[in-house]
Write a protein that holds these residues in place. Sequence first.
Motif, PDB file in Angstrom:
ATOM      1  N   ARG B 127       0.833  -1.201   0.000  1.00  0.00           N
ATOM      2  CA  ARG B 127       0.000   0.000   0.000  1.00  0.00           C
ATOM      3  C   ARG B 127       0.873   1.259   0.000  1.00  0.00           C
ATOM      4  N   GLN B 129       3.883   1.596  -1.095  1.00  0.00           N
ATOM      5  CA  GLN B 129       4.551   1.757  -2.384  1.00  0.00           C
ATOM      6  C   GLN B 129       3.601   2.323  -3.427  1.00  0.00           C
ATOM      7  N   ARG B 130       2.382   1.806  -3.438  1.00  0.00           N
ATOM      8  CA  ARG B 130       1.397   2.331  -4.389  1.00  0.00           C
ATOM      9  C   ARG B 130       1.166   3.812  -4.156  1.00  0.00           C
ATOM     10  N   LEU B 133       3.969   5.840  -5.387  1.00  0.00           N
ATOM     11  CA  LEU B 133       3.990   5.843  -6.848  1.00  0.00           C
ATOM     12  C   LEU B 133       2.893   6.741  -7.403  1.00  0.00           C
ATOM     13  N   GLY B 134       1.789   6.804  -6.673  1.00  0.00           N
ATOM     14  CA  GLY B 134       0.675   7.626  -7.128  1.00  0.00           C
ATOM     15  C   GLY B 134       1.027   9.105  -7.184  1.00  0.00           C
ATOM     16  N   GLU B 137       4.800  11.364  -9.843  1.00  0.00           N
ATOM     17  CA  GLU B 137       4.943  12.306 -10.949  1.00  0.00           C
ATOM     18  C   GLU B 137       5.120  13.728 -10.421  1.00  0.00           C
ATOM     19  N   ARG B 138       4.378  14.043  -9.365  1.00  0.00           N
ATOM     20  CA  ARG B 138       4.475  15.389  -8.834  1.00  0.00           C
ATOM     21  C   ARG B 138       5.585  15.548  -7.790  1.00  0.00           C
ATOM     22  N   ALA B 143       9.785   9.593  -4.289  1.00  0.00           N
ATOM     23  CA  ALA B 143       9.831   8.181  -4.654  1.00  0.00           C
ATOM     24  C   ALA B 143      11.262   7.671  -4.653  1.00  0.00           C
ATOM     25  N   SER B 144      12.128   8.406  -5.283  1.00  0.00           N
ATOM     26  CA  SER B 144      13.496   7.904  -5.371  1.00  0.00           C
ATOM     27  C   SER B 144      14.183   7.925  -4.007  1.00  0.00           C
ATOM     28  N   PHE B 147      12.218   4.833  -1.893  1.00  0.00           N
ATOM     29  CA  PHE B 147      12.384   3.493  -2.432  1.00  0.00           C
ATOM     30  C   PHE B 147      13.798   3.276  -2.943  1.00  0.00           C
ATOM     31  N   GLY B 148      14.361   4.311  -3.461  1.00  0.00           N
ATOM     32  CA  GLY B 148      15.728   4.203  -3.957  1.00  0.00           C
ATOM     33  C   GLY B 148      16.640   3.627  -2.893  1.00  0.00           C
ATOM     34  N   LEU B 196       1.810  -5.846  -6.356  1.00  0.00           N
ATOM     35  CA  LEU B 196       1.697  -4.403  -6.574  1.00  0.00           C
ATOM     36  C   LEU B 196       0.495  -4.080  -7.459  1.00  0.00           C
ATOM     37  N   PHE B 197       0.322  -4.864  -8.494  1.00  0.00           N
ATOM     38  CA  PHE B 197      -0.767  -4.585  -9.423  1.00  0.00           C
ATOM     39  C   PHE B 197      -2.089  -5.216  -9.010  1.00  0.00           C
TER      40      PHE B 197
END
Lengths: 227, 227, 227, 227
Positions: B127, B129-130, B133-134, B137-138, B143-144, B147-148, B196-197
Amino acid sequence: MSETPERLTRRPRPTDAGHKAQGRRAAGQDPIKRQQILAGAKRIFMSLGFEAASMNDITQEAGVSKGTIYVYFEDKEALFAALIQHERGAVLARIEAALDPAVPIAEALFEFGSSLSARLTAPEVIRAQRMVLGVAERMPRLASQFFGPQSSSGVTVLSRYLDQKVAAGLLAIPDTSLAARQFIDLSMAGFFKRCLFGIITDTPTPEEIDRVARSAVEMFLRYYGRE
Amino acid sequence: MSETPERLTRRPRPTDAGHKAQGRRAAGQDPIKRQQILAGAKRIFMSLGFEAASMNDITQEAGVSKGTIYVYFEDKEALFAALIQHERGAVLARIEAALDPAVPIAEALFEFGSSLSARLTAPEVIRAQRMVLGVAERMPRLASQFFGPQSSSGVTVLSRYLDQKVAAGLLAIPDTSLAARQFIDLSMAGFFKRCLFGIITDTPTPEEIDRVARSAVEMFLRYYGRE
Amino acid sequence: MSETPERLTRRPRPTDAGHKAQGRRAAGQDPIKRQQILAGAKRIFMSLGFEAASMNDITQEAGVSKGTIYVYFEDKEALFAALIQHERGAVLARIEAALDPAVPIAEALFEFGSSLSARLTAPEVIRAQRMVLGVAERMPRLASQFFGPQSSSGVTVLSRYLDQKVAAGLLAIPDTSLAARQFIDLSMAGFFKRCLFGIITDTPTPEEIDRVARSAVEMFLRYYGRE
Amino acid sequence: MSETPERLTRRPRPTDAGHKAQGRRAAGQDPIKRQQILAGAKRIFMSLGFEAASMNDITQEAGVSKGTIYVYFEDKEALFAALIQHERGAVLARIEAALDPAVPIAEALFEFGSSLSARLTAPEVIRAQRMVLGVAERMPRLASQFFGPQSSSGVTVLSRYLDQKVAAGLLAIPDTSLAARQFIDLSMAGFFKRCLFGIITDTPTPEEIDRVARSAVEMFLRYYGRE
DNA sequence: AATGAATGAGCTTTCATTCAT
DNA sequence: TATGAATGAAAGCTCATTCAT
């Protein structure tokens, strides 16, 4: 994901010759208008994400009115789902062909692995996946429908291929479904996650992809190869 | 993700003795209040997602006032980012220990692979991670950053381990960084993407995880093992 | 229906002395703000009707923000219902007093009939009734709650009065409930409907009201009077 | 104008032979099409109310196109007004007949009162009245035009009847217009208001109506009867 | 003349943020 | 310093009306 590269002007005249020739369409049935909406929606959703994208943004980008969008699509979620559905298959279609039964296994696997890797790490595909994952909690069907079939198809296609080679006595694989997933993940070892999470912002170079795919084939065949 | 098990009562008075003893703090400097806010934010973000979570929800869950949150955190995004930062490392810490240099390689790799797989497919981790990821973009840095380090640390830790074994003449690996990524992806072949999906909604069973991890170790050592 | 005659200026300063003195109020608890909203809502609803009135109109007329209205009232319907409830009782209260047991029956009935008639044909009362009737189909409770008690109370009060007079041997009425309704409708013979439907746009003059009420008393007592 | 080309299923084609024979009509001049629109509008307005009824609903119910409606009627309000006008007289027509000069006064009045009462408390008539009252503020002419003539006609017809009987020496009435209004309101004492405001949701039973009408006649004649 | 796809202003409602207390 | 009532921009969606067909 087919690109519609040039941004449409504010209000594309709806009466271009090709369209006009077909006469008036039923409400929500004009495929050109539908494409137009989807193209605008794609650009907006892609750059802003599902939540941050407003229907007004899409309205303007697509060059159609709010009401028209709601004639073609039930609501924002339906538009998004349609967009995702619309982009479906584009990914897998290019990959299926790679598994040519006529060429040597190593070569076929390499083709499959490298093209899959290249495809799934393409910037717009990454963006699409992020977007869907962002709404996965609220639209679980969407995520599994689009990505499920897509990736499971990769698995399905590959495991079917492996089954044939096993039957032909060329490979020794107890569980071809697992083996397929192993090969796929091996083919883009780290690429997928790193792209998805933005750890690396650029698509891997073809050379990198090839190197990893080649290593995947070797490791795979060393383990499952006969002799 | 460390739990803060008991739900805080409506408005816990923030002036417990130990804290009070230190005198009044500067605005936005009280670490206890900060924790309190982050704990509430975590519960709300996790259960509702970034966009659906309102600052009011967090206000109530955390038991602090709106204004206070805005003293400690610039805005909603900053709060979310801080939360993600705060949860960093929790995942990896549990896994690093698995690579015990004293035990045989096969055993150490199996421990590492299976625990990593179990951890990254846990529902709350999926959850999180999702969610990230959501908004990736902004908030690309977010994210990096989260999770990076997390997954690259997995790679880093493992590749360091492999370096040692190579130096000891126990493994033959030309590119230990690639090998580390290969092993990690092999360890959870398919699990990660499928979770994830949402293609599979339940966490894989320990038996499945073990089976896949075991296969990963075998394939990995068959290829990289020194006979 | 108490009037708030002068239109409030755009943003009445919320810090007038009397209010300030009471300290800060809980959200949705400040009776002054509540009054302010209701006053604005009343003017807008009255002049436009329920559907045509927009929350924006009310926002501006009341001089509060949209959000504030939604703190004080659940939604548009709740605001309207509160307005109607708020205006309740104002009508009947003035009429009940008319039935003085000490004065002769004819006189008491005349007072009751004429004041009821004057009240129910007052322009703002007519407007309120129209408005409620307009939404009666969708909010049936509202209509019966407001008007039911109101007019049935008129009936109730009057029939109770008649019961007493019957018991005292001064009237001969088999069904006092019917008699009460007869007297009430007789008191404003035609006025009510003609005002409600806008056939006559001006309130009946006091002279007309008196004439009709007097005739009602005579007819009523000729029929139900003892001798 | 008789071309309603497709739409075969939804609504039977309005182009019967007799009509067709007259050739094409000017825009907005075909009375059959006008009827068709009004019939559809009536059903929709009645079941949904003015605001909730959409022109699309009416379009579909009437089986004509949007544009056609706008040829026949200026806008939504004009359509509604025309509908109300169209329904005029339907109520009164049935009642006028009741005042048969040949039958005894008591009997004629009873017939008149009870049929008027039954008519005005019929559910669909109540609904229509509410609807008109709901828009009365914005369309004041409408209310007075429809209900005015209707009920004042009731008054007119009755007062004319009373005039005759006064002239014949059978009744002693100083103001027959007031008397007419008195009798009408007495005839449905309480019924009308209670139905309109939804205090009672069911139409009064014929027995109740008769009882009240009978009482009205008695009271009326006791007061105005000659001896 | 009739159609109905398209329009876009307008609706109710939400919520990140501010600032007087 | 901490509070939370108030703000108002912006959201998704509807529907009376227009006009190319």
